[in-house]
Design an enzyme around this catalytic site. Structure first.
Site, PDB file in Angstrom:
ATOM      1  N   LYS A 162     -28.853   8.847 -10.036  1.00 25.85           N
ATOM      2  CA  LYS A 162     -29.086   8.817  -8.592  1.00 25.85           C
ATOM      3  C   LYS A 162     -27.874   8.107  -7.997  1.00 25.85           C
ATOM      4  CE  LYS A 162     -32.755   7.587  -5.270  1.00 25.85           C
ATOM      5  NZ  LYS A 162     -32.983   8.859  -4.601  1.00 25.85           N
TER       6      LYS A 162
HETATM    7  N1  PPE Z   1     -34.775  14.658  -5.880  1.00 31.70           N
HETATM    8  C1  PPE Z   1     -33.861  14.043  -5.086  1.00 31.70           C
HETATM    9  C2  PPE Z   1     -32.562  14.694  -4.850  1.00 31.70           C
HETATM   10  C3  PPE Z   1     -34.178  12.815  -4.528  1.00 31.70           C
HETATM   11  O1  PPE Z   1     -33.276  12.205  -3.756  1.00 31.70           O
HETATM   12  C4  PPE Z   1     -35.437  12.224  -4.762  1.00 31.70           C
HETATM   13  C5  PPE Z   1     -35.783  10.911  -4.148  1.00 31.70           C
HETATM   14  C6  PPE Z   1     -36.355  12.898  -5.600  1.00 31.70           C
HETATM   15  C7  PPE Z   1     -35.974  14.113  -6.145  1.00 31.70           C
HETATM   16  C8  PPE Z   1     -37.682  12.308  -5.952  1.00 31.70           C
HETATM   17  O2  PPE Z   1     -37.535  11.211  -6.820  1.00 31.70           O
HETATM   18  P1  PPE Z   1     -38.574  10.005  -6.868  1.00 31.70           P
HETATM   19  O3  PPE Z   1     -38.427   9.275  -5.582  1.00 31.70           O
HETATM   20  O4  PPE Z   1     -38.191   9.206  -8.039  1.00 31.70           O
HETATM   21  O5  PPE Z   1     -39.923  10.608  -6.998  1.00 31.70           O
HETATM   22  N2  PPE Z   1     -35.302  10.781  -2.842  1.00 31.70           N
HETATM   23  C9  PPE Z   1     -35.274   9.548  -2.137  1.00 31.70           C
HETATM   24  C10 PPE Z   1     -34.678   9.944  -0.796  1.00 31.70           C
HETATM   25  C11 PPE Z   1     -34.923   9.104   0.372  1.00 31.70           C
HETATM   26  C12 PPE Z   1     -33.765   9.041   1.317  1.00 31.70           C
HETATM   27  O6  PPE Z   1     -33.703   9.847   2.272  1.00 31.70           O
HETATM   28  O7  PPE Z   1     -32.943   8.147   1.138  1.00 31.70           O
HETATM   29  C13 PPE Z   1     -36.647   8.908  -2.056  1.00 31.70           C
HETATM   30  O8  PPE Z   1     -37.664   9.608  -1.995  1.00 31.70           O
HETATM   31  O9  PPE Z   1     -36.706   7.689  -2.097  1.00 31.70           O
END
Ligand code: PPE
Length: 308
Positions: A162
């Site tokens: 990330k």
């Molecule tokens: N894919 C991507 C590209 C992504 O950024 C997130 C989280 C996820 C999947 C889901 O991952 P998880 O949160 O571990 O379930 N995206 C973050 C974006 C927030 C933002 O705009 O900044 C989040 O949900 O925290």
């Protein structure tokens, strides 16, 4: 000046809680120029026993260290120290329920792509954050558009990390979708299979079987993993399998998952209604159990709460 909804009393930076206005970095910070930083997004919820708990805190911190390892960044704090710092941020700011954003980045000193001597800095902020794709979206479902932007190949940028720079891809895809009147973008991978949303993992349901793309081109979402566990515990079959956009058109249901988005139903892709155009039974069930888990109302998932 625009109203600042991120303002809290304190932000944790490099080992200390400092006043919000003092949590600043230099414009020559290396990460600002090249986007090489790693971050997390986690949420803290008030559980039914009135205590605040970070949902899957250790798993998020582990992913932060995984991300750092992938990009050869060395964080000088331990996972335990960072998790404790997250709790401190919630407590000193009396946030109770909030979004938490740890970020590790390179400070200033050396410029250029070959610089290796910049200090790795770490900051953690928290702020209240509502429904990511809107209250309406969370209830009735969102409308997606297949993006003209492709999710990056894993030999270009590495999706298991990330990393800040990865989000240029997400932001451009999101701009395009929203400018054209949709709620969110759905990105395909380089082979043309469905990957994920700009900030969410993606699931479809057909004939009672749930499918989500494998971890080849998508972030290993912690919500994704939680939802897969919830589904399997409910004896609903879940498979990690590639599928094309037309499989989404003919799905009975679709939903997105993420820390910010939680479980958000999807009612349309590319102007095609999915199923009945309203959240389906599997989506509603997942939403309900996930919500119960977040607030410590489901004994099976209490181990996912890290009390602050
Ligand atoms: N894919 C991507 C590209 C992504 O950024 C997130 C989280 C996820 C999947 C889901 O991952 P998880 O949160 O571990 O379930 N995206 C973050 C974006 C927030 C933002 O705009 O900044 C989040 O949900 O925290």
């Amino acid at each position: 000046m625009a109203a600042n909804s991120l303002r809290t009393d304190k932000i944790w930076i490099d080992g200390a809680l400092v006043p919000y206005d003092e949590a600043n970095v230099h414009v020559l910070s290396h990460s600002l120029h090249y986007g090489l930083a790693v971050f997390e997004g986690m949420r803290c919820y008030k559980a039914d026993n009135e205590r605040s708990a970070i949902f899957r805190g250790p798993e998020h911190i582990r992913r932060l260290f995984d991300s750092a390892h992938i990009v050869e960044m060395q964080i000088l704090f331990s996972p335990e120290e960072l998790l404790k710092a997250c709790c401190d941020v919630v407590r000193v700011n009396r946030l109770e329920e909030c979004y938490l954003r740890p970020i590790a980045f390179y400070g200033e000193g050396e410029m250029g792509l070959s610089a290796r001597g910049n200090k790795v800095r770490v900051a953690i902020a928290g702020w209240p954050w509502g429904a990511y794709l809107g209250e309406d979206g969370a209830k009735k479902g969102v409308r997606l558009k297949t993006s003209s932007f492709v999710r990056f190949h894993h030999n270009s940028l590495m999706p298991l990390a990330k990393a800040s720079g990865h989000y240029v891809n997400s932001i451009l895809a999101g701009y395009e979708a929203r400018r054209n009147g949709y709620d969110e973008a759905l990105l395909l991978d380089v082979h043309g299979y469905v990957a994920e949303g700009s900030g969410e993992n993606f699931f479809i349901v057909r004939d009672g079987v749930v499918k989500t793309p494998p971890l080849n081109s998508v972030l290993p979402g912690i919500t994704r993993a939680s939802v897969m566990k919830i589904l399997r515990d409910a004896s609903i079959e879940v498979v990690e399998q590639s599928f094309s956009r037309d499989a989404v058109y003919i799905a009975d249901e679709a939903f997105m998952t993420g820390t910010a988005a939680e479980v958000t139903p999807v009612r349309e892709l590319d102007d095609r209604m999915i199923g009945g155009g309203v959240p389906g039974p599997v989506t509603l069930k997942v939403q309900e159990v996930f919500r119960a888990a977040l607030h410590g109302r489901d004994a099976r998932y209490r181990g996912w709460l890290h009390y602050v």
